[in-house]
Design a protein around this motif. Structure first.
Motif, PDB file in Angstrom:
ATOM      1  N   HIS A   1       0.762  -1.168   0.066  1.00  0.00           N
ATOM      2  CA  HIS A   1       0.027  -0.192   0.037  1.00  0.00           C
ATOM      3  C   HIS A   1       0.961   1.185   0.181  1.00  0.00           C
ATOM      4  O   HIS A   1       1.707   1.542   0.758  1.00  0.00           O
ATOM      5  CB  HIS A   1      -0.930  -0.159   1.183  1.00  0.00           C
ATOM      6  N   GLN A   2       0.458   2.215  -0.910  1.00  0.00           N
ATOM      7  CA  GLN A   2       1.166   3.524  -0.774  1.00  0.00           C
ATOM      8  C   GLN A   2       0.558   4.742  -0.381  1.00  0.00           C
ATOM      9  O   GLN A   2      -0.733   4.520  -0.974  1.00  0.00           O
ATOM     10  CB  GLN A   2       1.827   3.695  -2.201  1.00  0.00           C
ATOM     11  N   GLU A   3       0.893   5.572   0.272  1.00  0.00           N
ATOM     12  CA  GLU A   3       0.398   6.820   0.637  1.00  0.00           C
ATOM     13  C   GLU A   3       1.154   7.920   0.123  1.00  0.00           C
ATOM     14  O   GLU A   3       2.150   8.050   0.615  1.00  0.00           O
ATOM     15  CB  GLU A   3      -0.177   6.813   1.986  1.00  0.00           C
TER      16      GLU A   3
ATOM     17  N   GLU B   1      -3.592   7.703  -2.225  1.00  0.00           N
ATOM     18  CA  GLU B   1      -3.103   6.463  -1.840  1.00  0.00           C
ATOM     19  C   GLU B   1      -3.674   5.152  -2.758  1.00  0.00           C
ATOM     20  O   GLU B   1      -4.771   5.497  -3.433  1.00  0.00           O
ATOM     21  CB  GLU B   1      -3.641   6.050  -0.471  1.00  0.00           C
TER      22      GLU B   1
END
Length: 186
Positions: free
Chosen positions: A100-102, A107
């Motif tokens: 997961h990227q924020e 995101e």
């Protein structure tokens, strides 16, 4: 300033700045694909990375979708080092790693395929803002037990907090947005 990077610096000084929910976002071919990215700028990026990284020790270049792709591609062509794209969609392969990227402005999930344990990789991306993408990709690389040789971004925003980044990152140029303009720091 490194004269190799002058085409990039010159084009950045002309980049428009837009507001994305309170975040001053500059629009440039390097970071957005618009306006058109001139070949001289892509060559400058590839040459700048080659001057800063020992590519003899790299097995694969890893670039996140979307805006790391063209920088990784230019570098791959210039060096004959294979390119792996970290995608924003799953293919469901058994060895696929999802993370997961924020970021400062959104995101999503990222999916790594094509990197094996022991591969020596160079991570290339367009810009370091919050560091969320870099951290997510590094987590995926660690999960497959790849060796991270270096992390290079074309641009590092020095006017935003990089608290999410726990690793050293090399940048070709440092920039900031001030008074609606992109400043290239020398």
């Amino acid at each position: 300033m490194d004269p190799t990077l002058e085409p990039l610096a010159r084009s950045l000084r002309q980049a428009p700045v837009v507001d994305r929910d309170g975040y001053e976002y500059f629009v440039h071919g390097v970071t957005d694909g618009i306006p058109p990215l001139e070949p001289a700028v892509l060559c400058a990026v590839a040459d700048g990375i080659r001057e800063r990284v020992d590519l003899e020790s790299v097995d694969k270049i890893v670039a996140p979708e979307a805006m790391g792709i063209h920088h990784g591609t230019a570098l791959s062509i210039a060096t004959d080092v294979p390119l792996v794209v970290v995608r924003k969609r799953s293919y469901g392969f058994p060895e696929e790693v999802a993370v997961h990227q924020e970021t400062s402005y959104g995101e999503s999930e990222l999916y790594l395929n094509g990197v094996d344990a022991g591969d020596r990789v160079l991570l290339v991306d367009d810009v370091l803002s919050s560091g969320g993408t870099i951290e997510a990709v590094c987590d995926a690389l660690e999960a497959v037990e790849a060796e991270l040789v270096d992390i290079v971004v074309v641009l590092r925003r020095v006017d935003v907090d990089h608290a999410d980044v726990s690793r050293d990152v090399t940048s070709l140029l440092d920039v900031r947005v001030r008074d609606g303009q992109v400043d290239v720091l020398e």
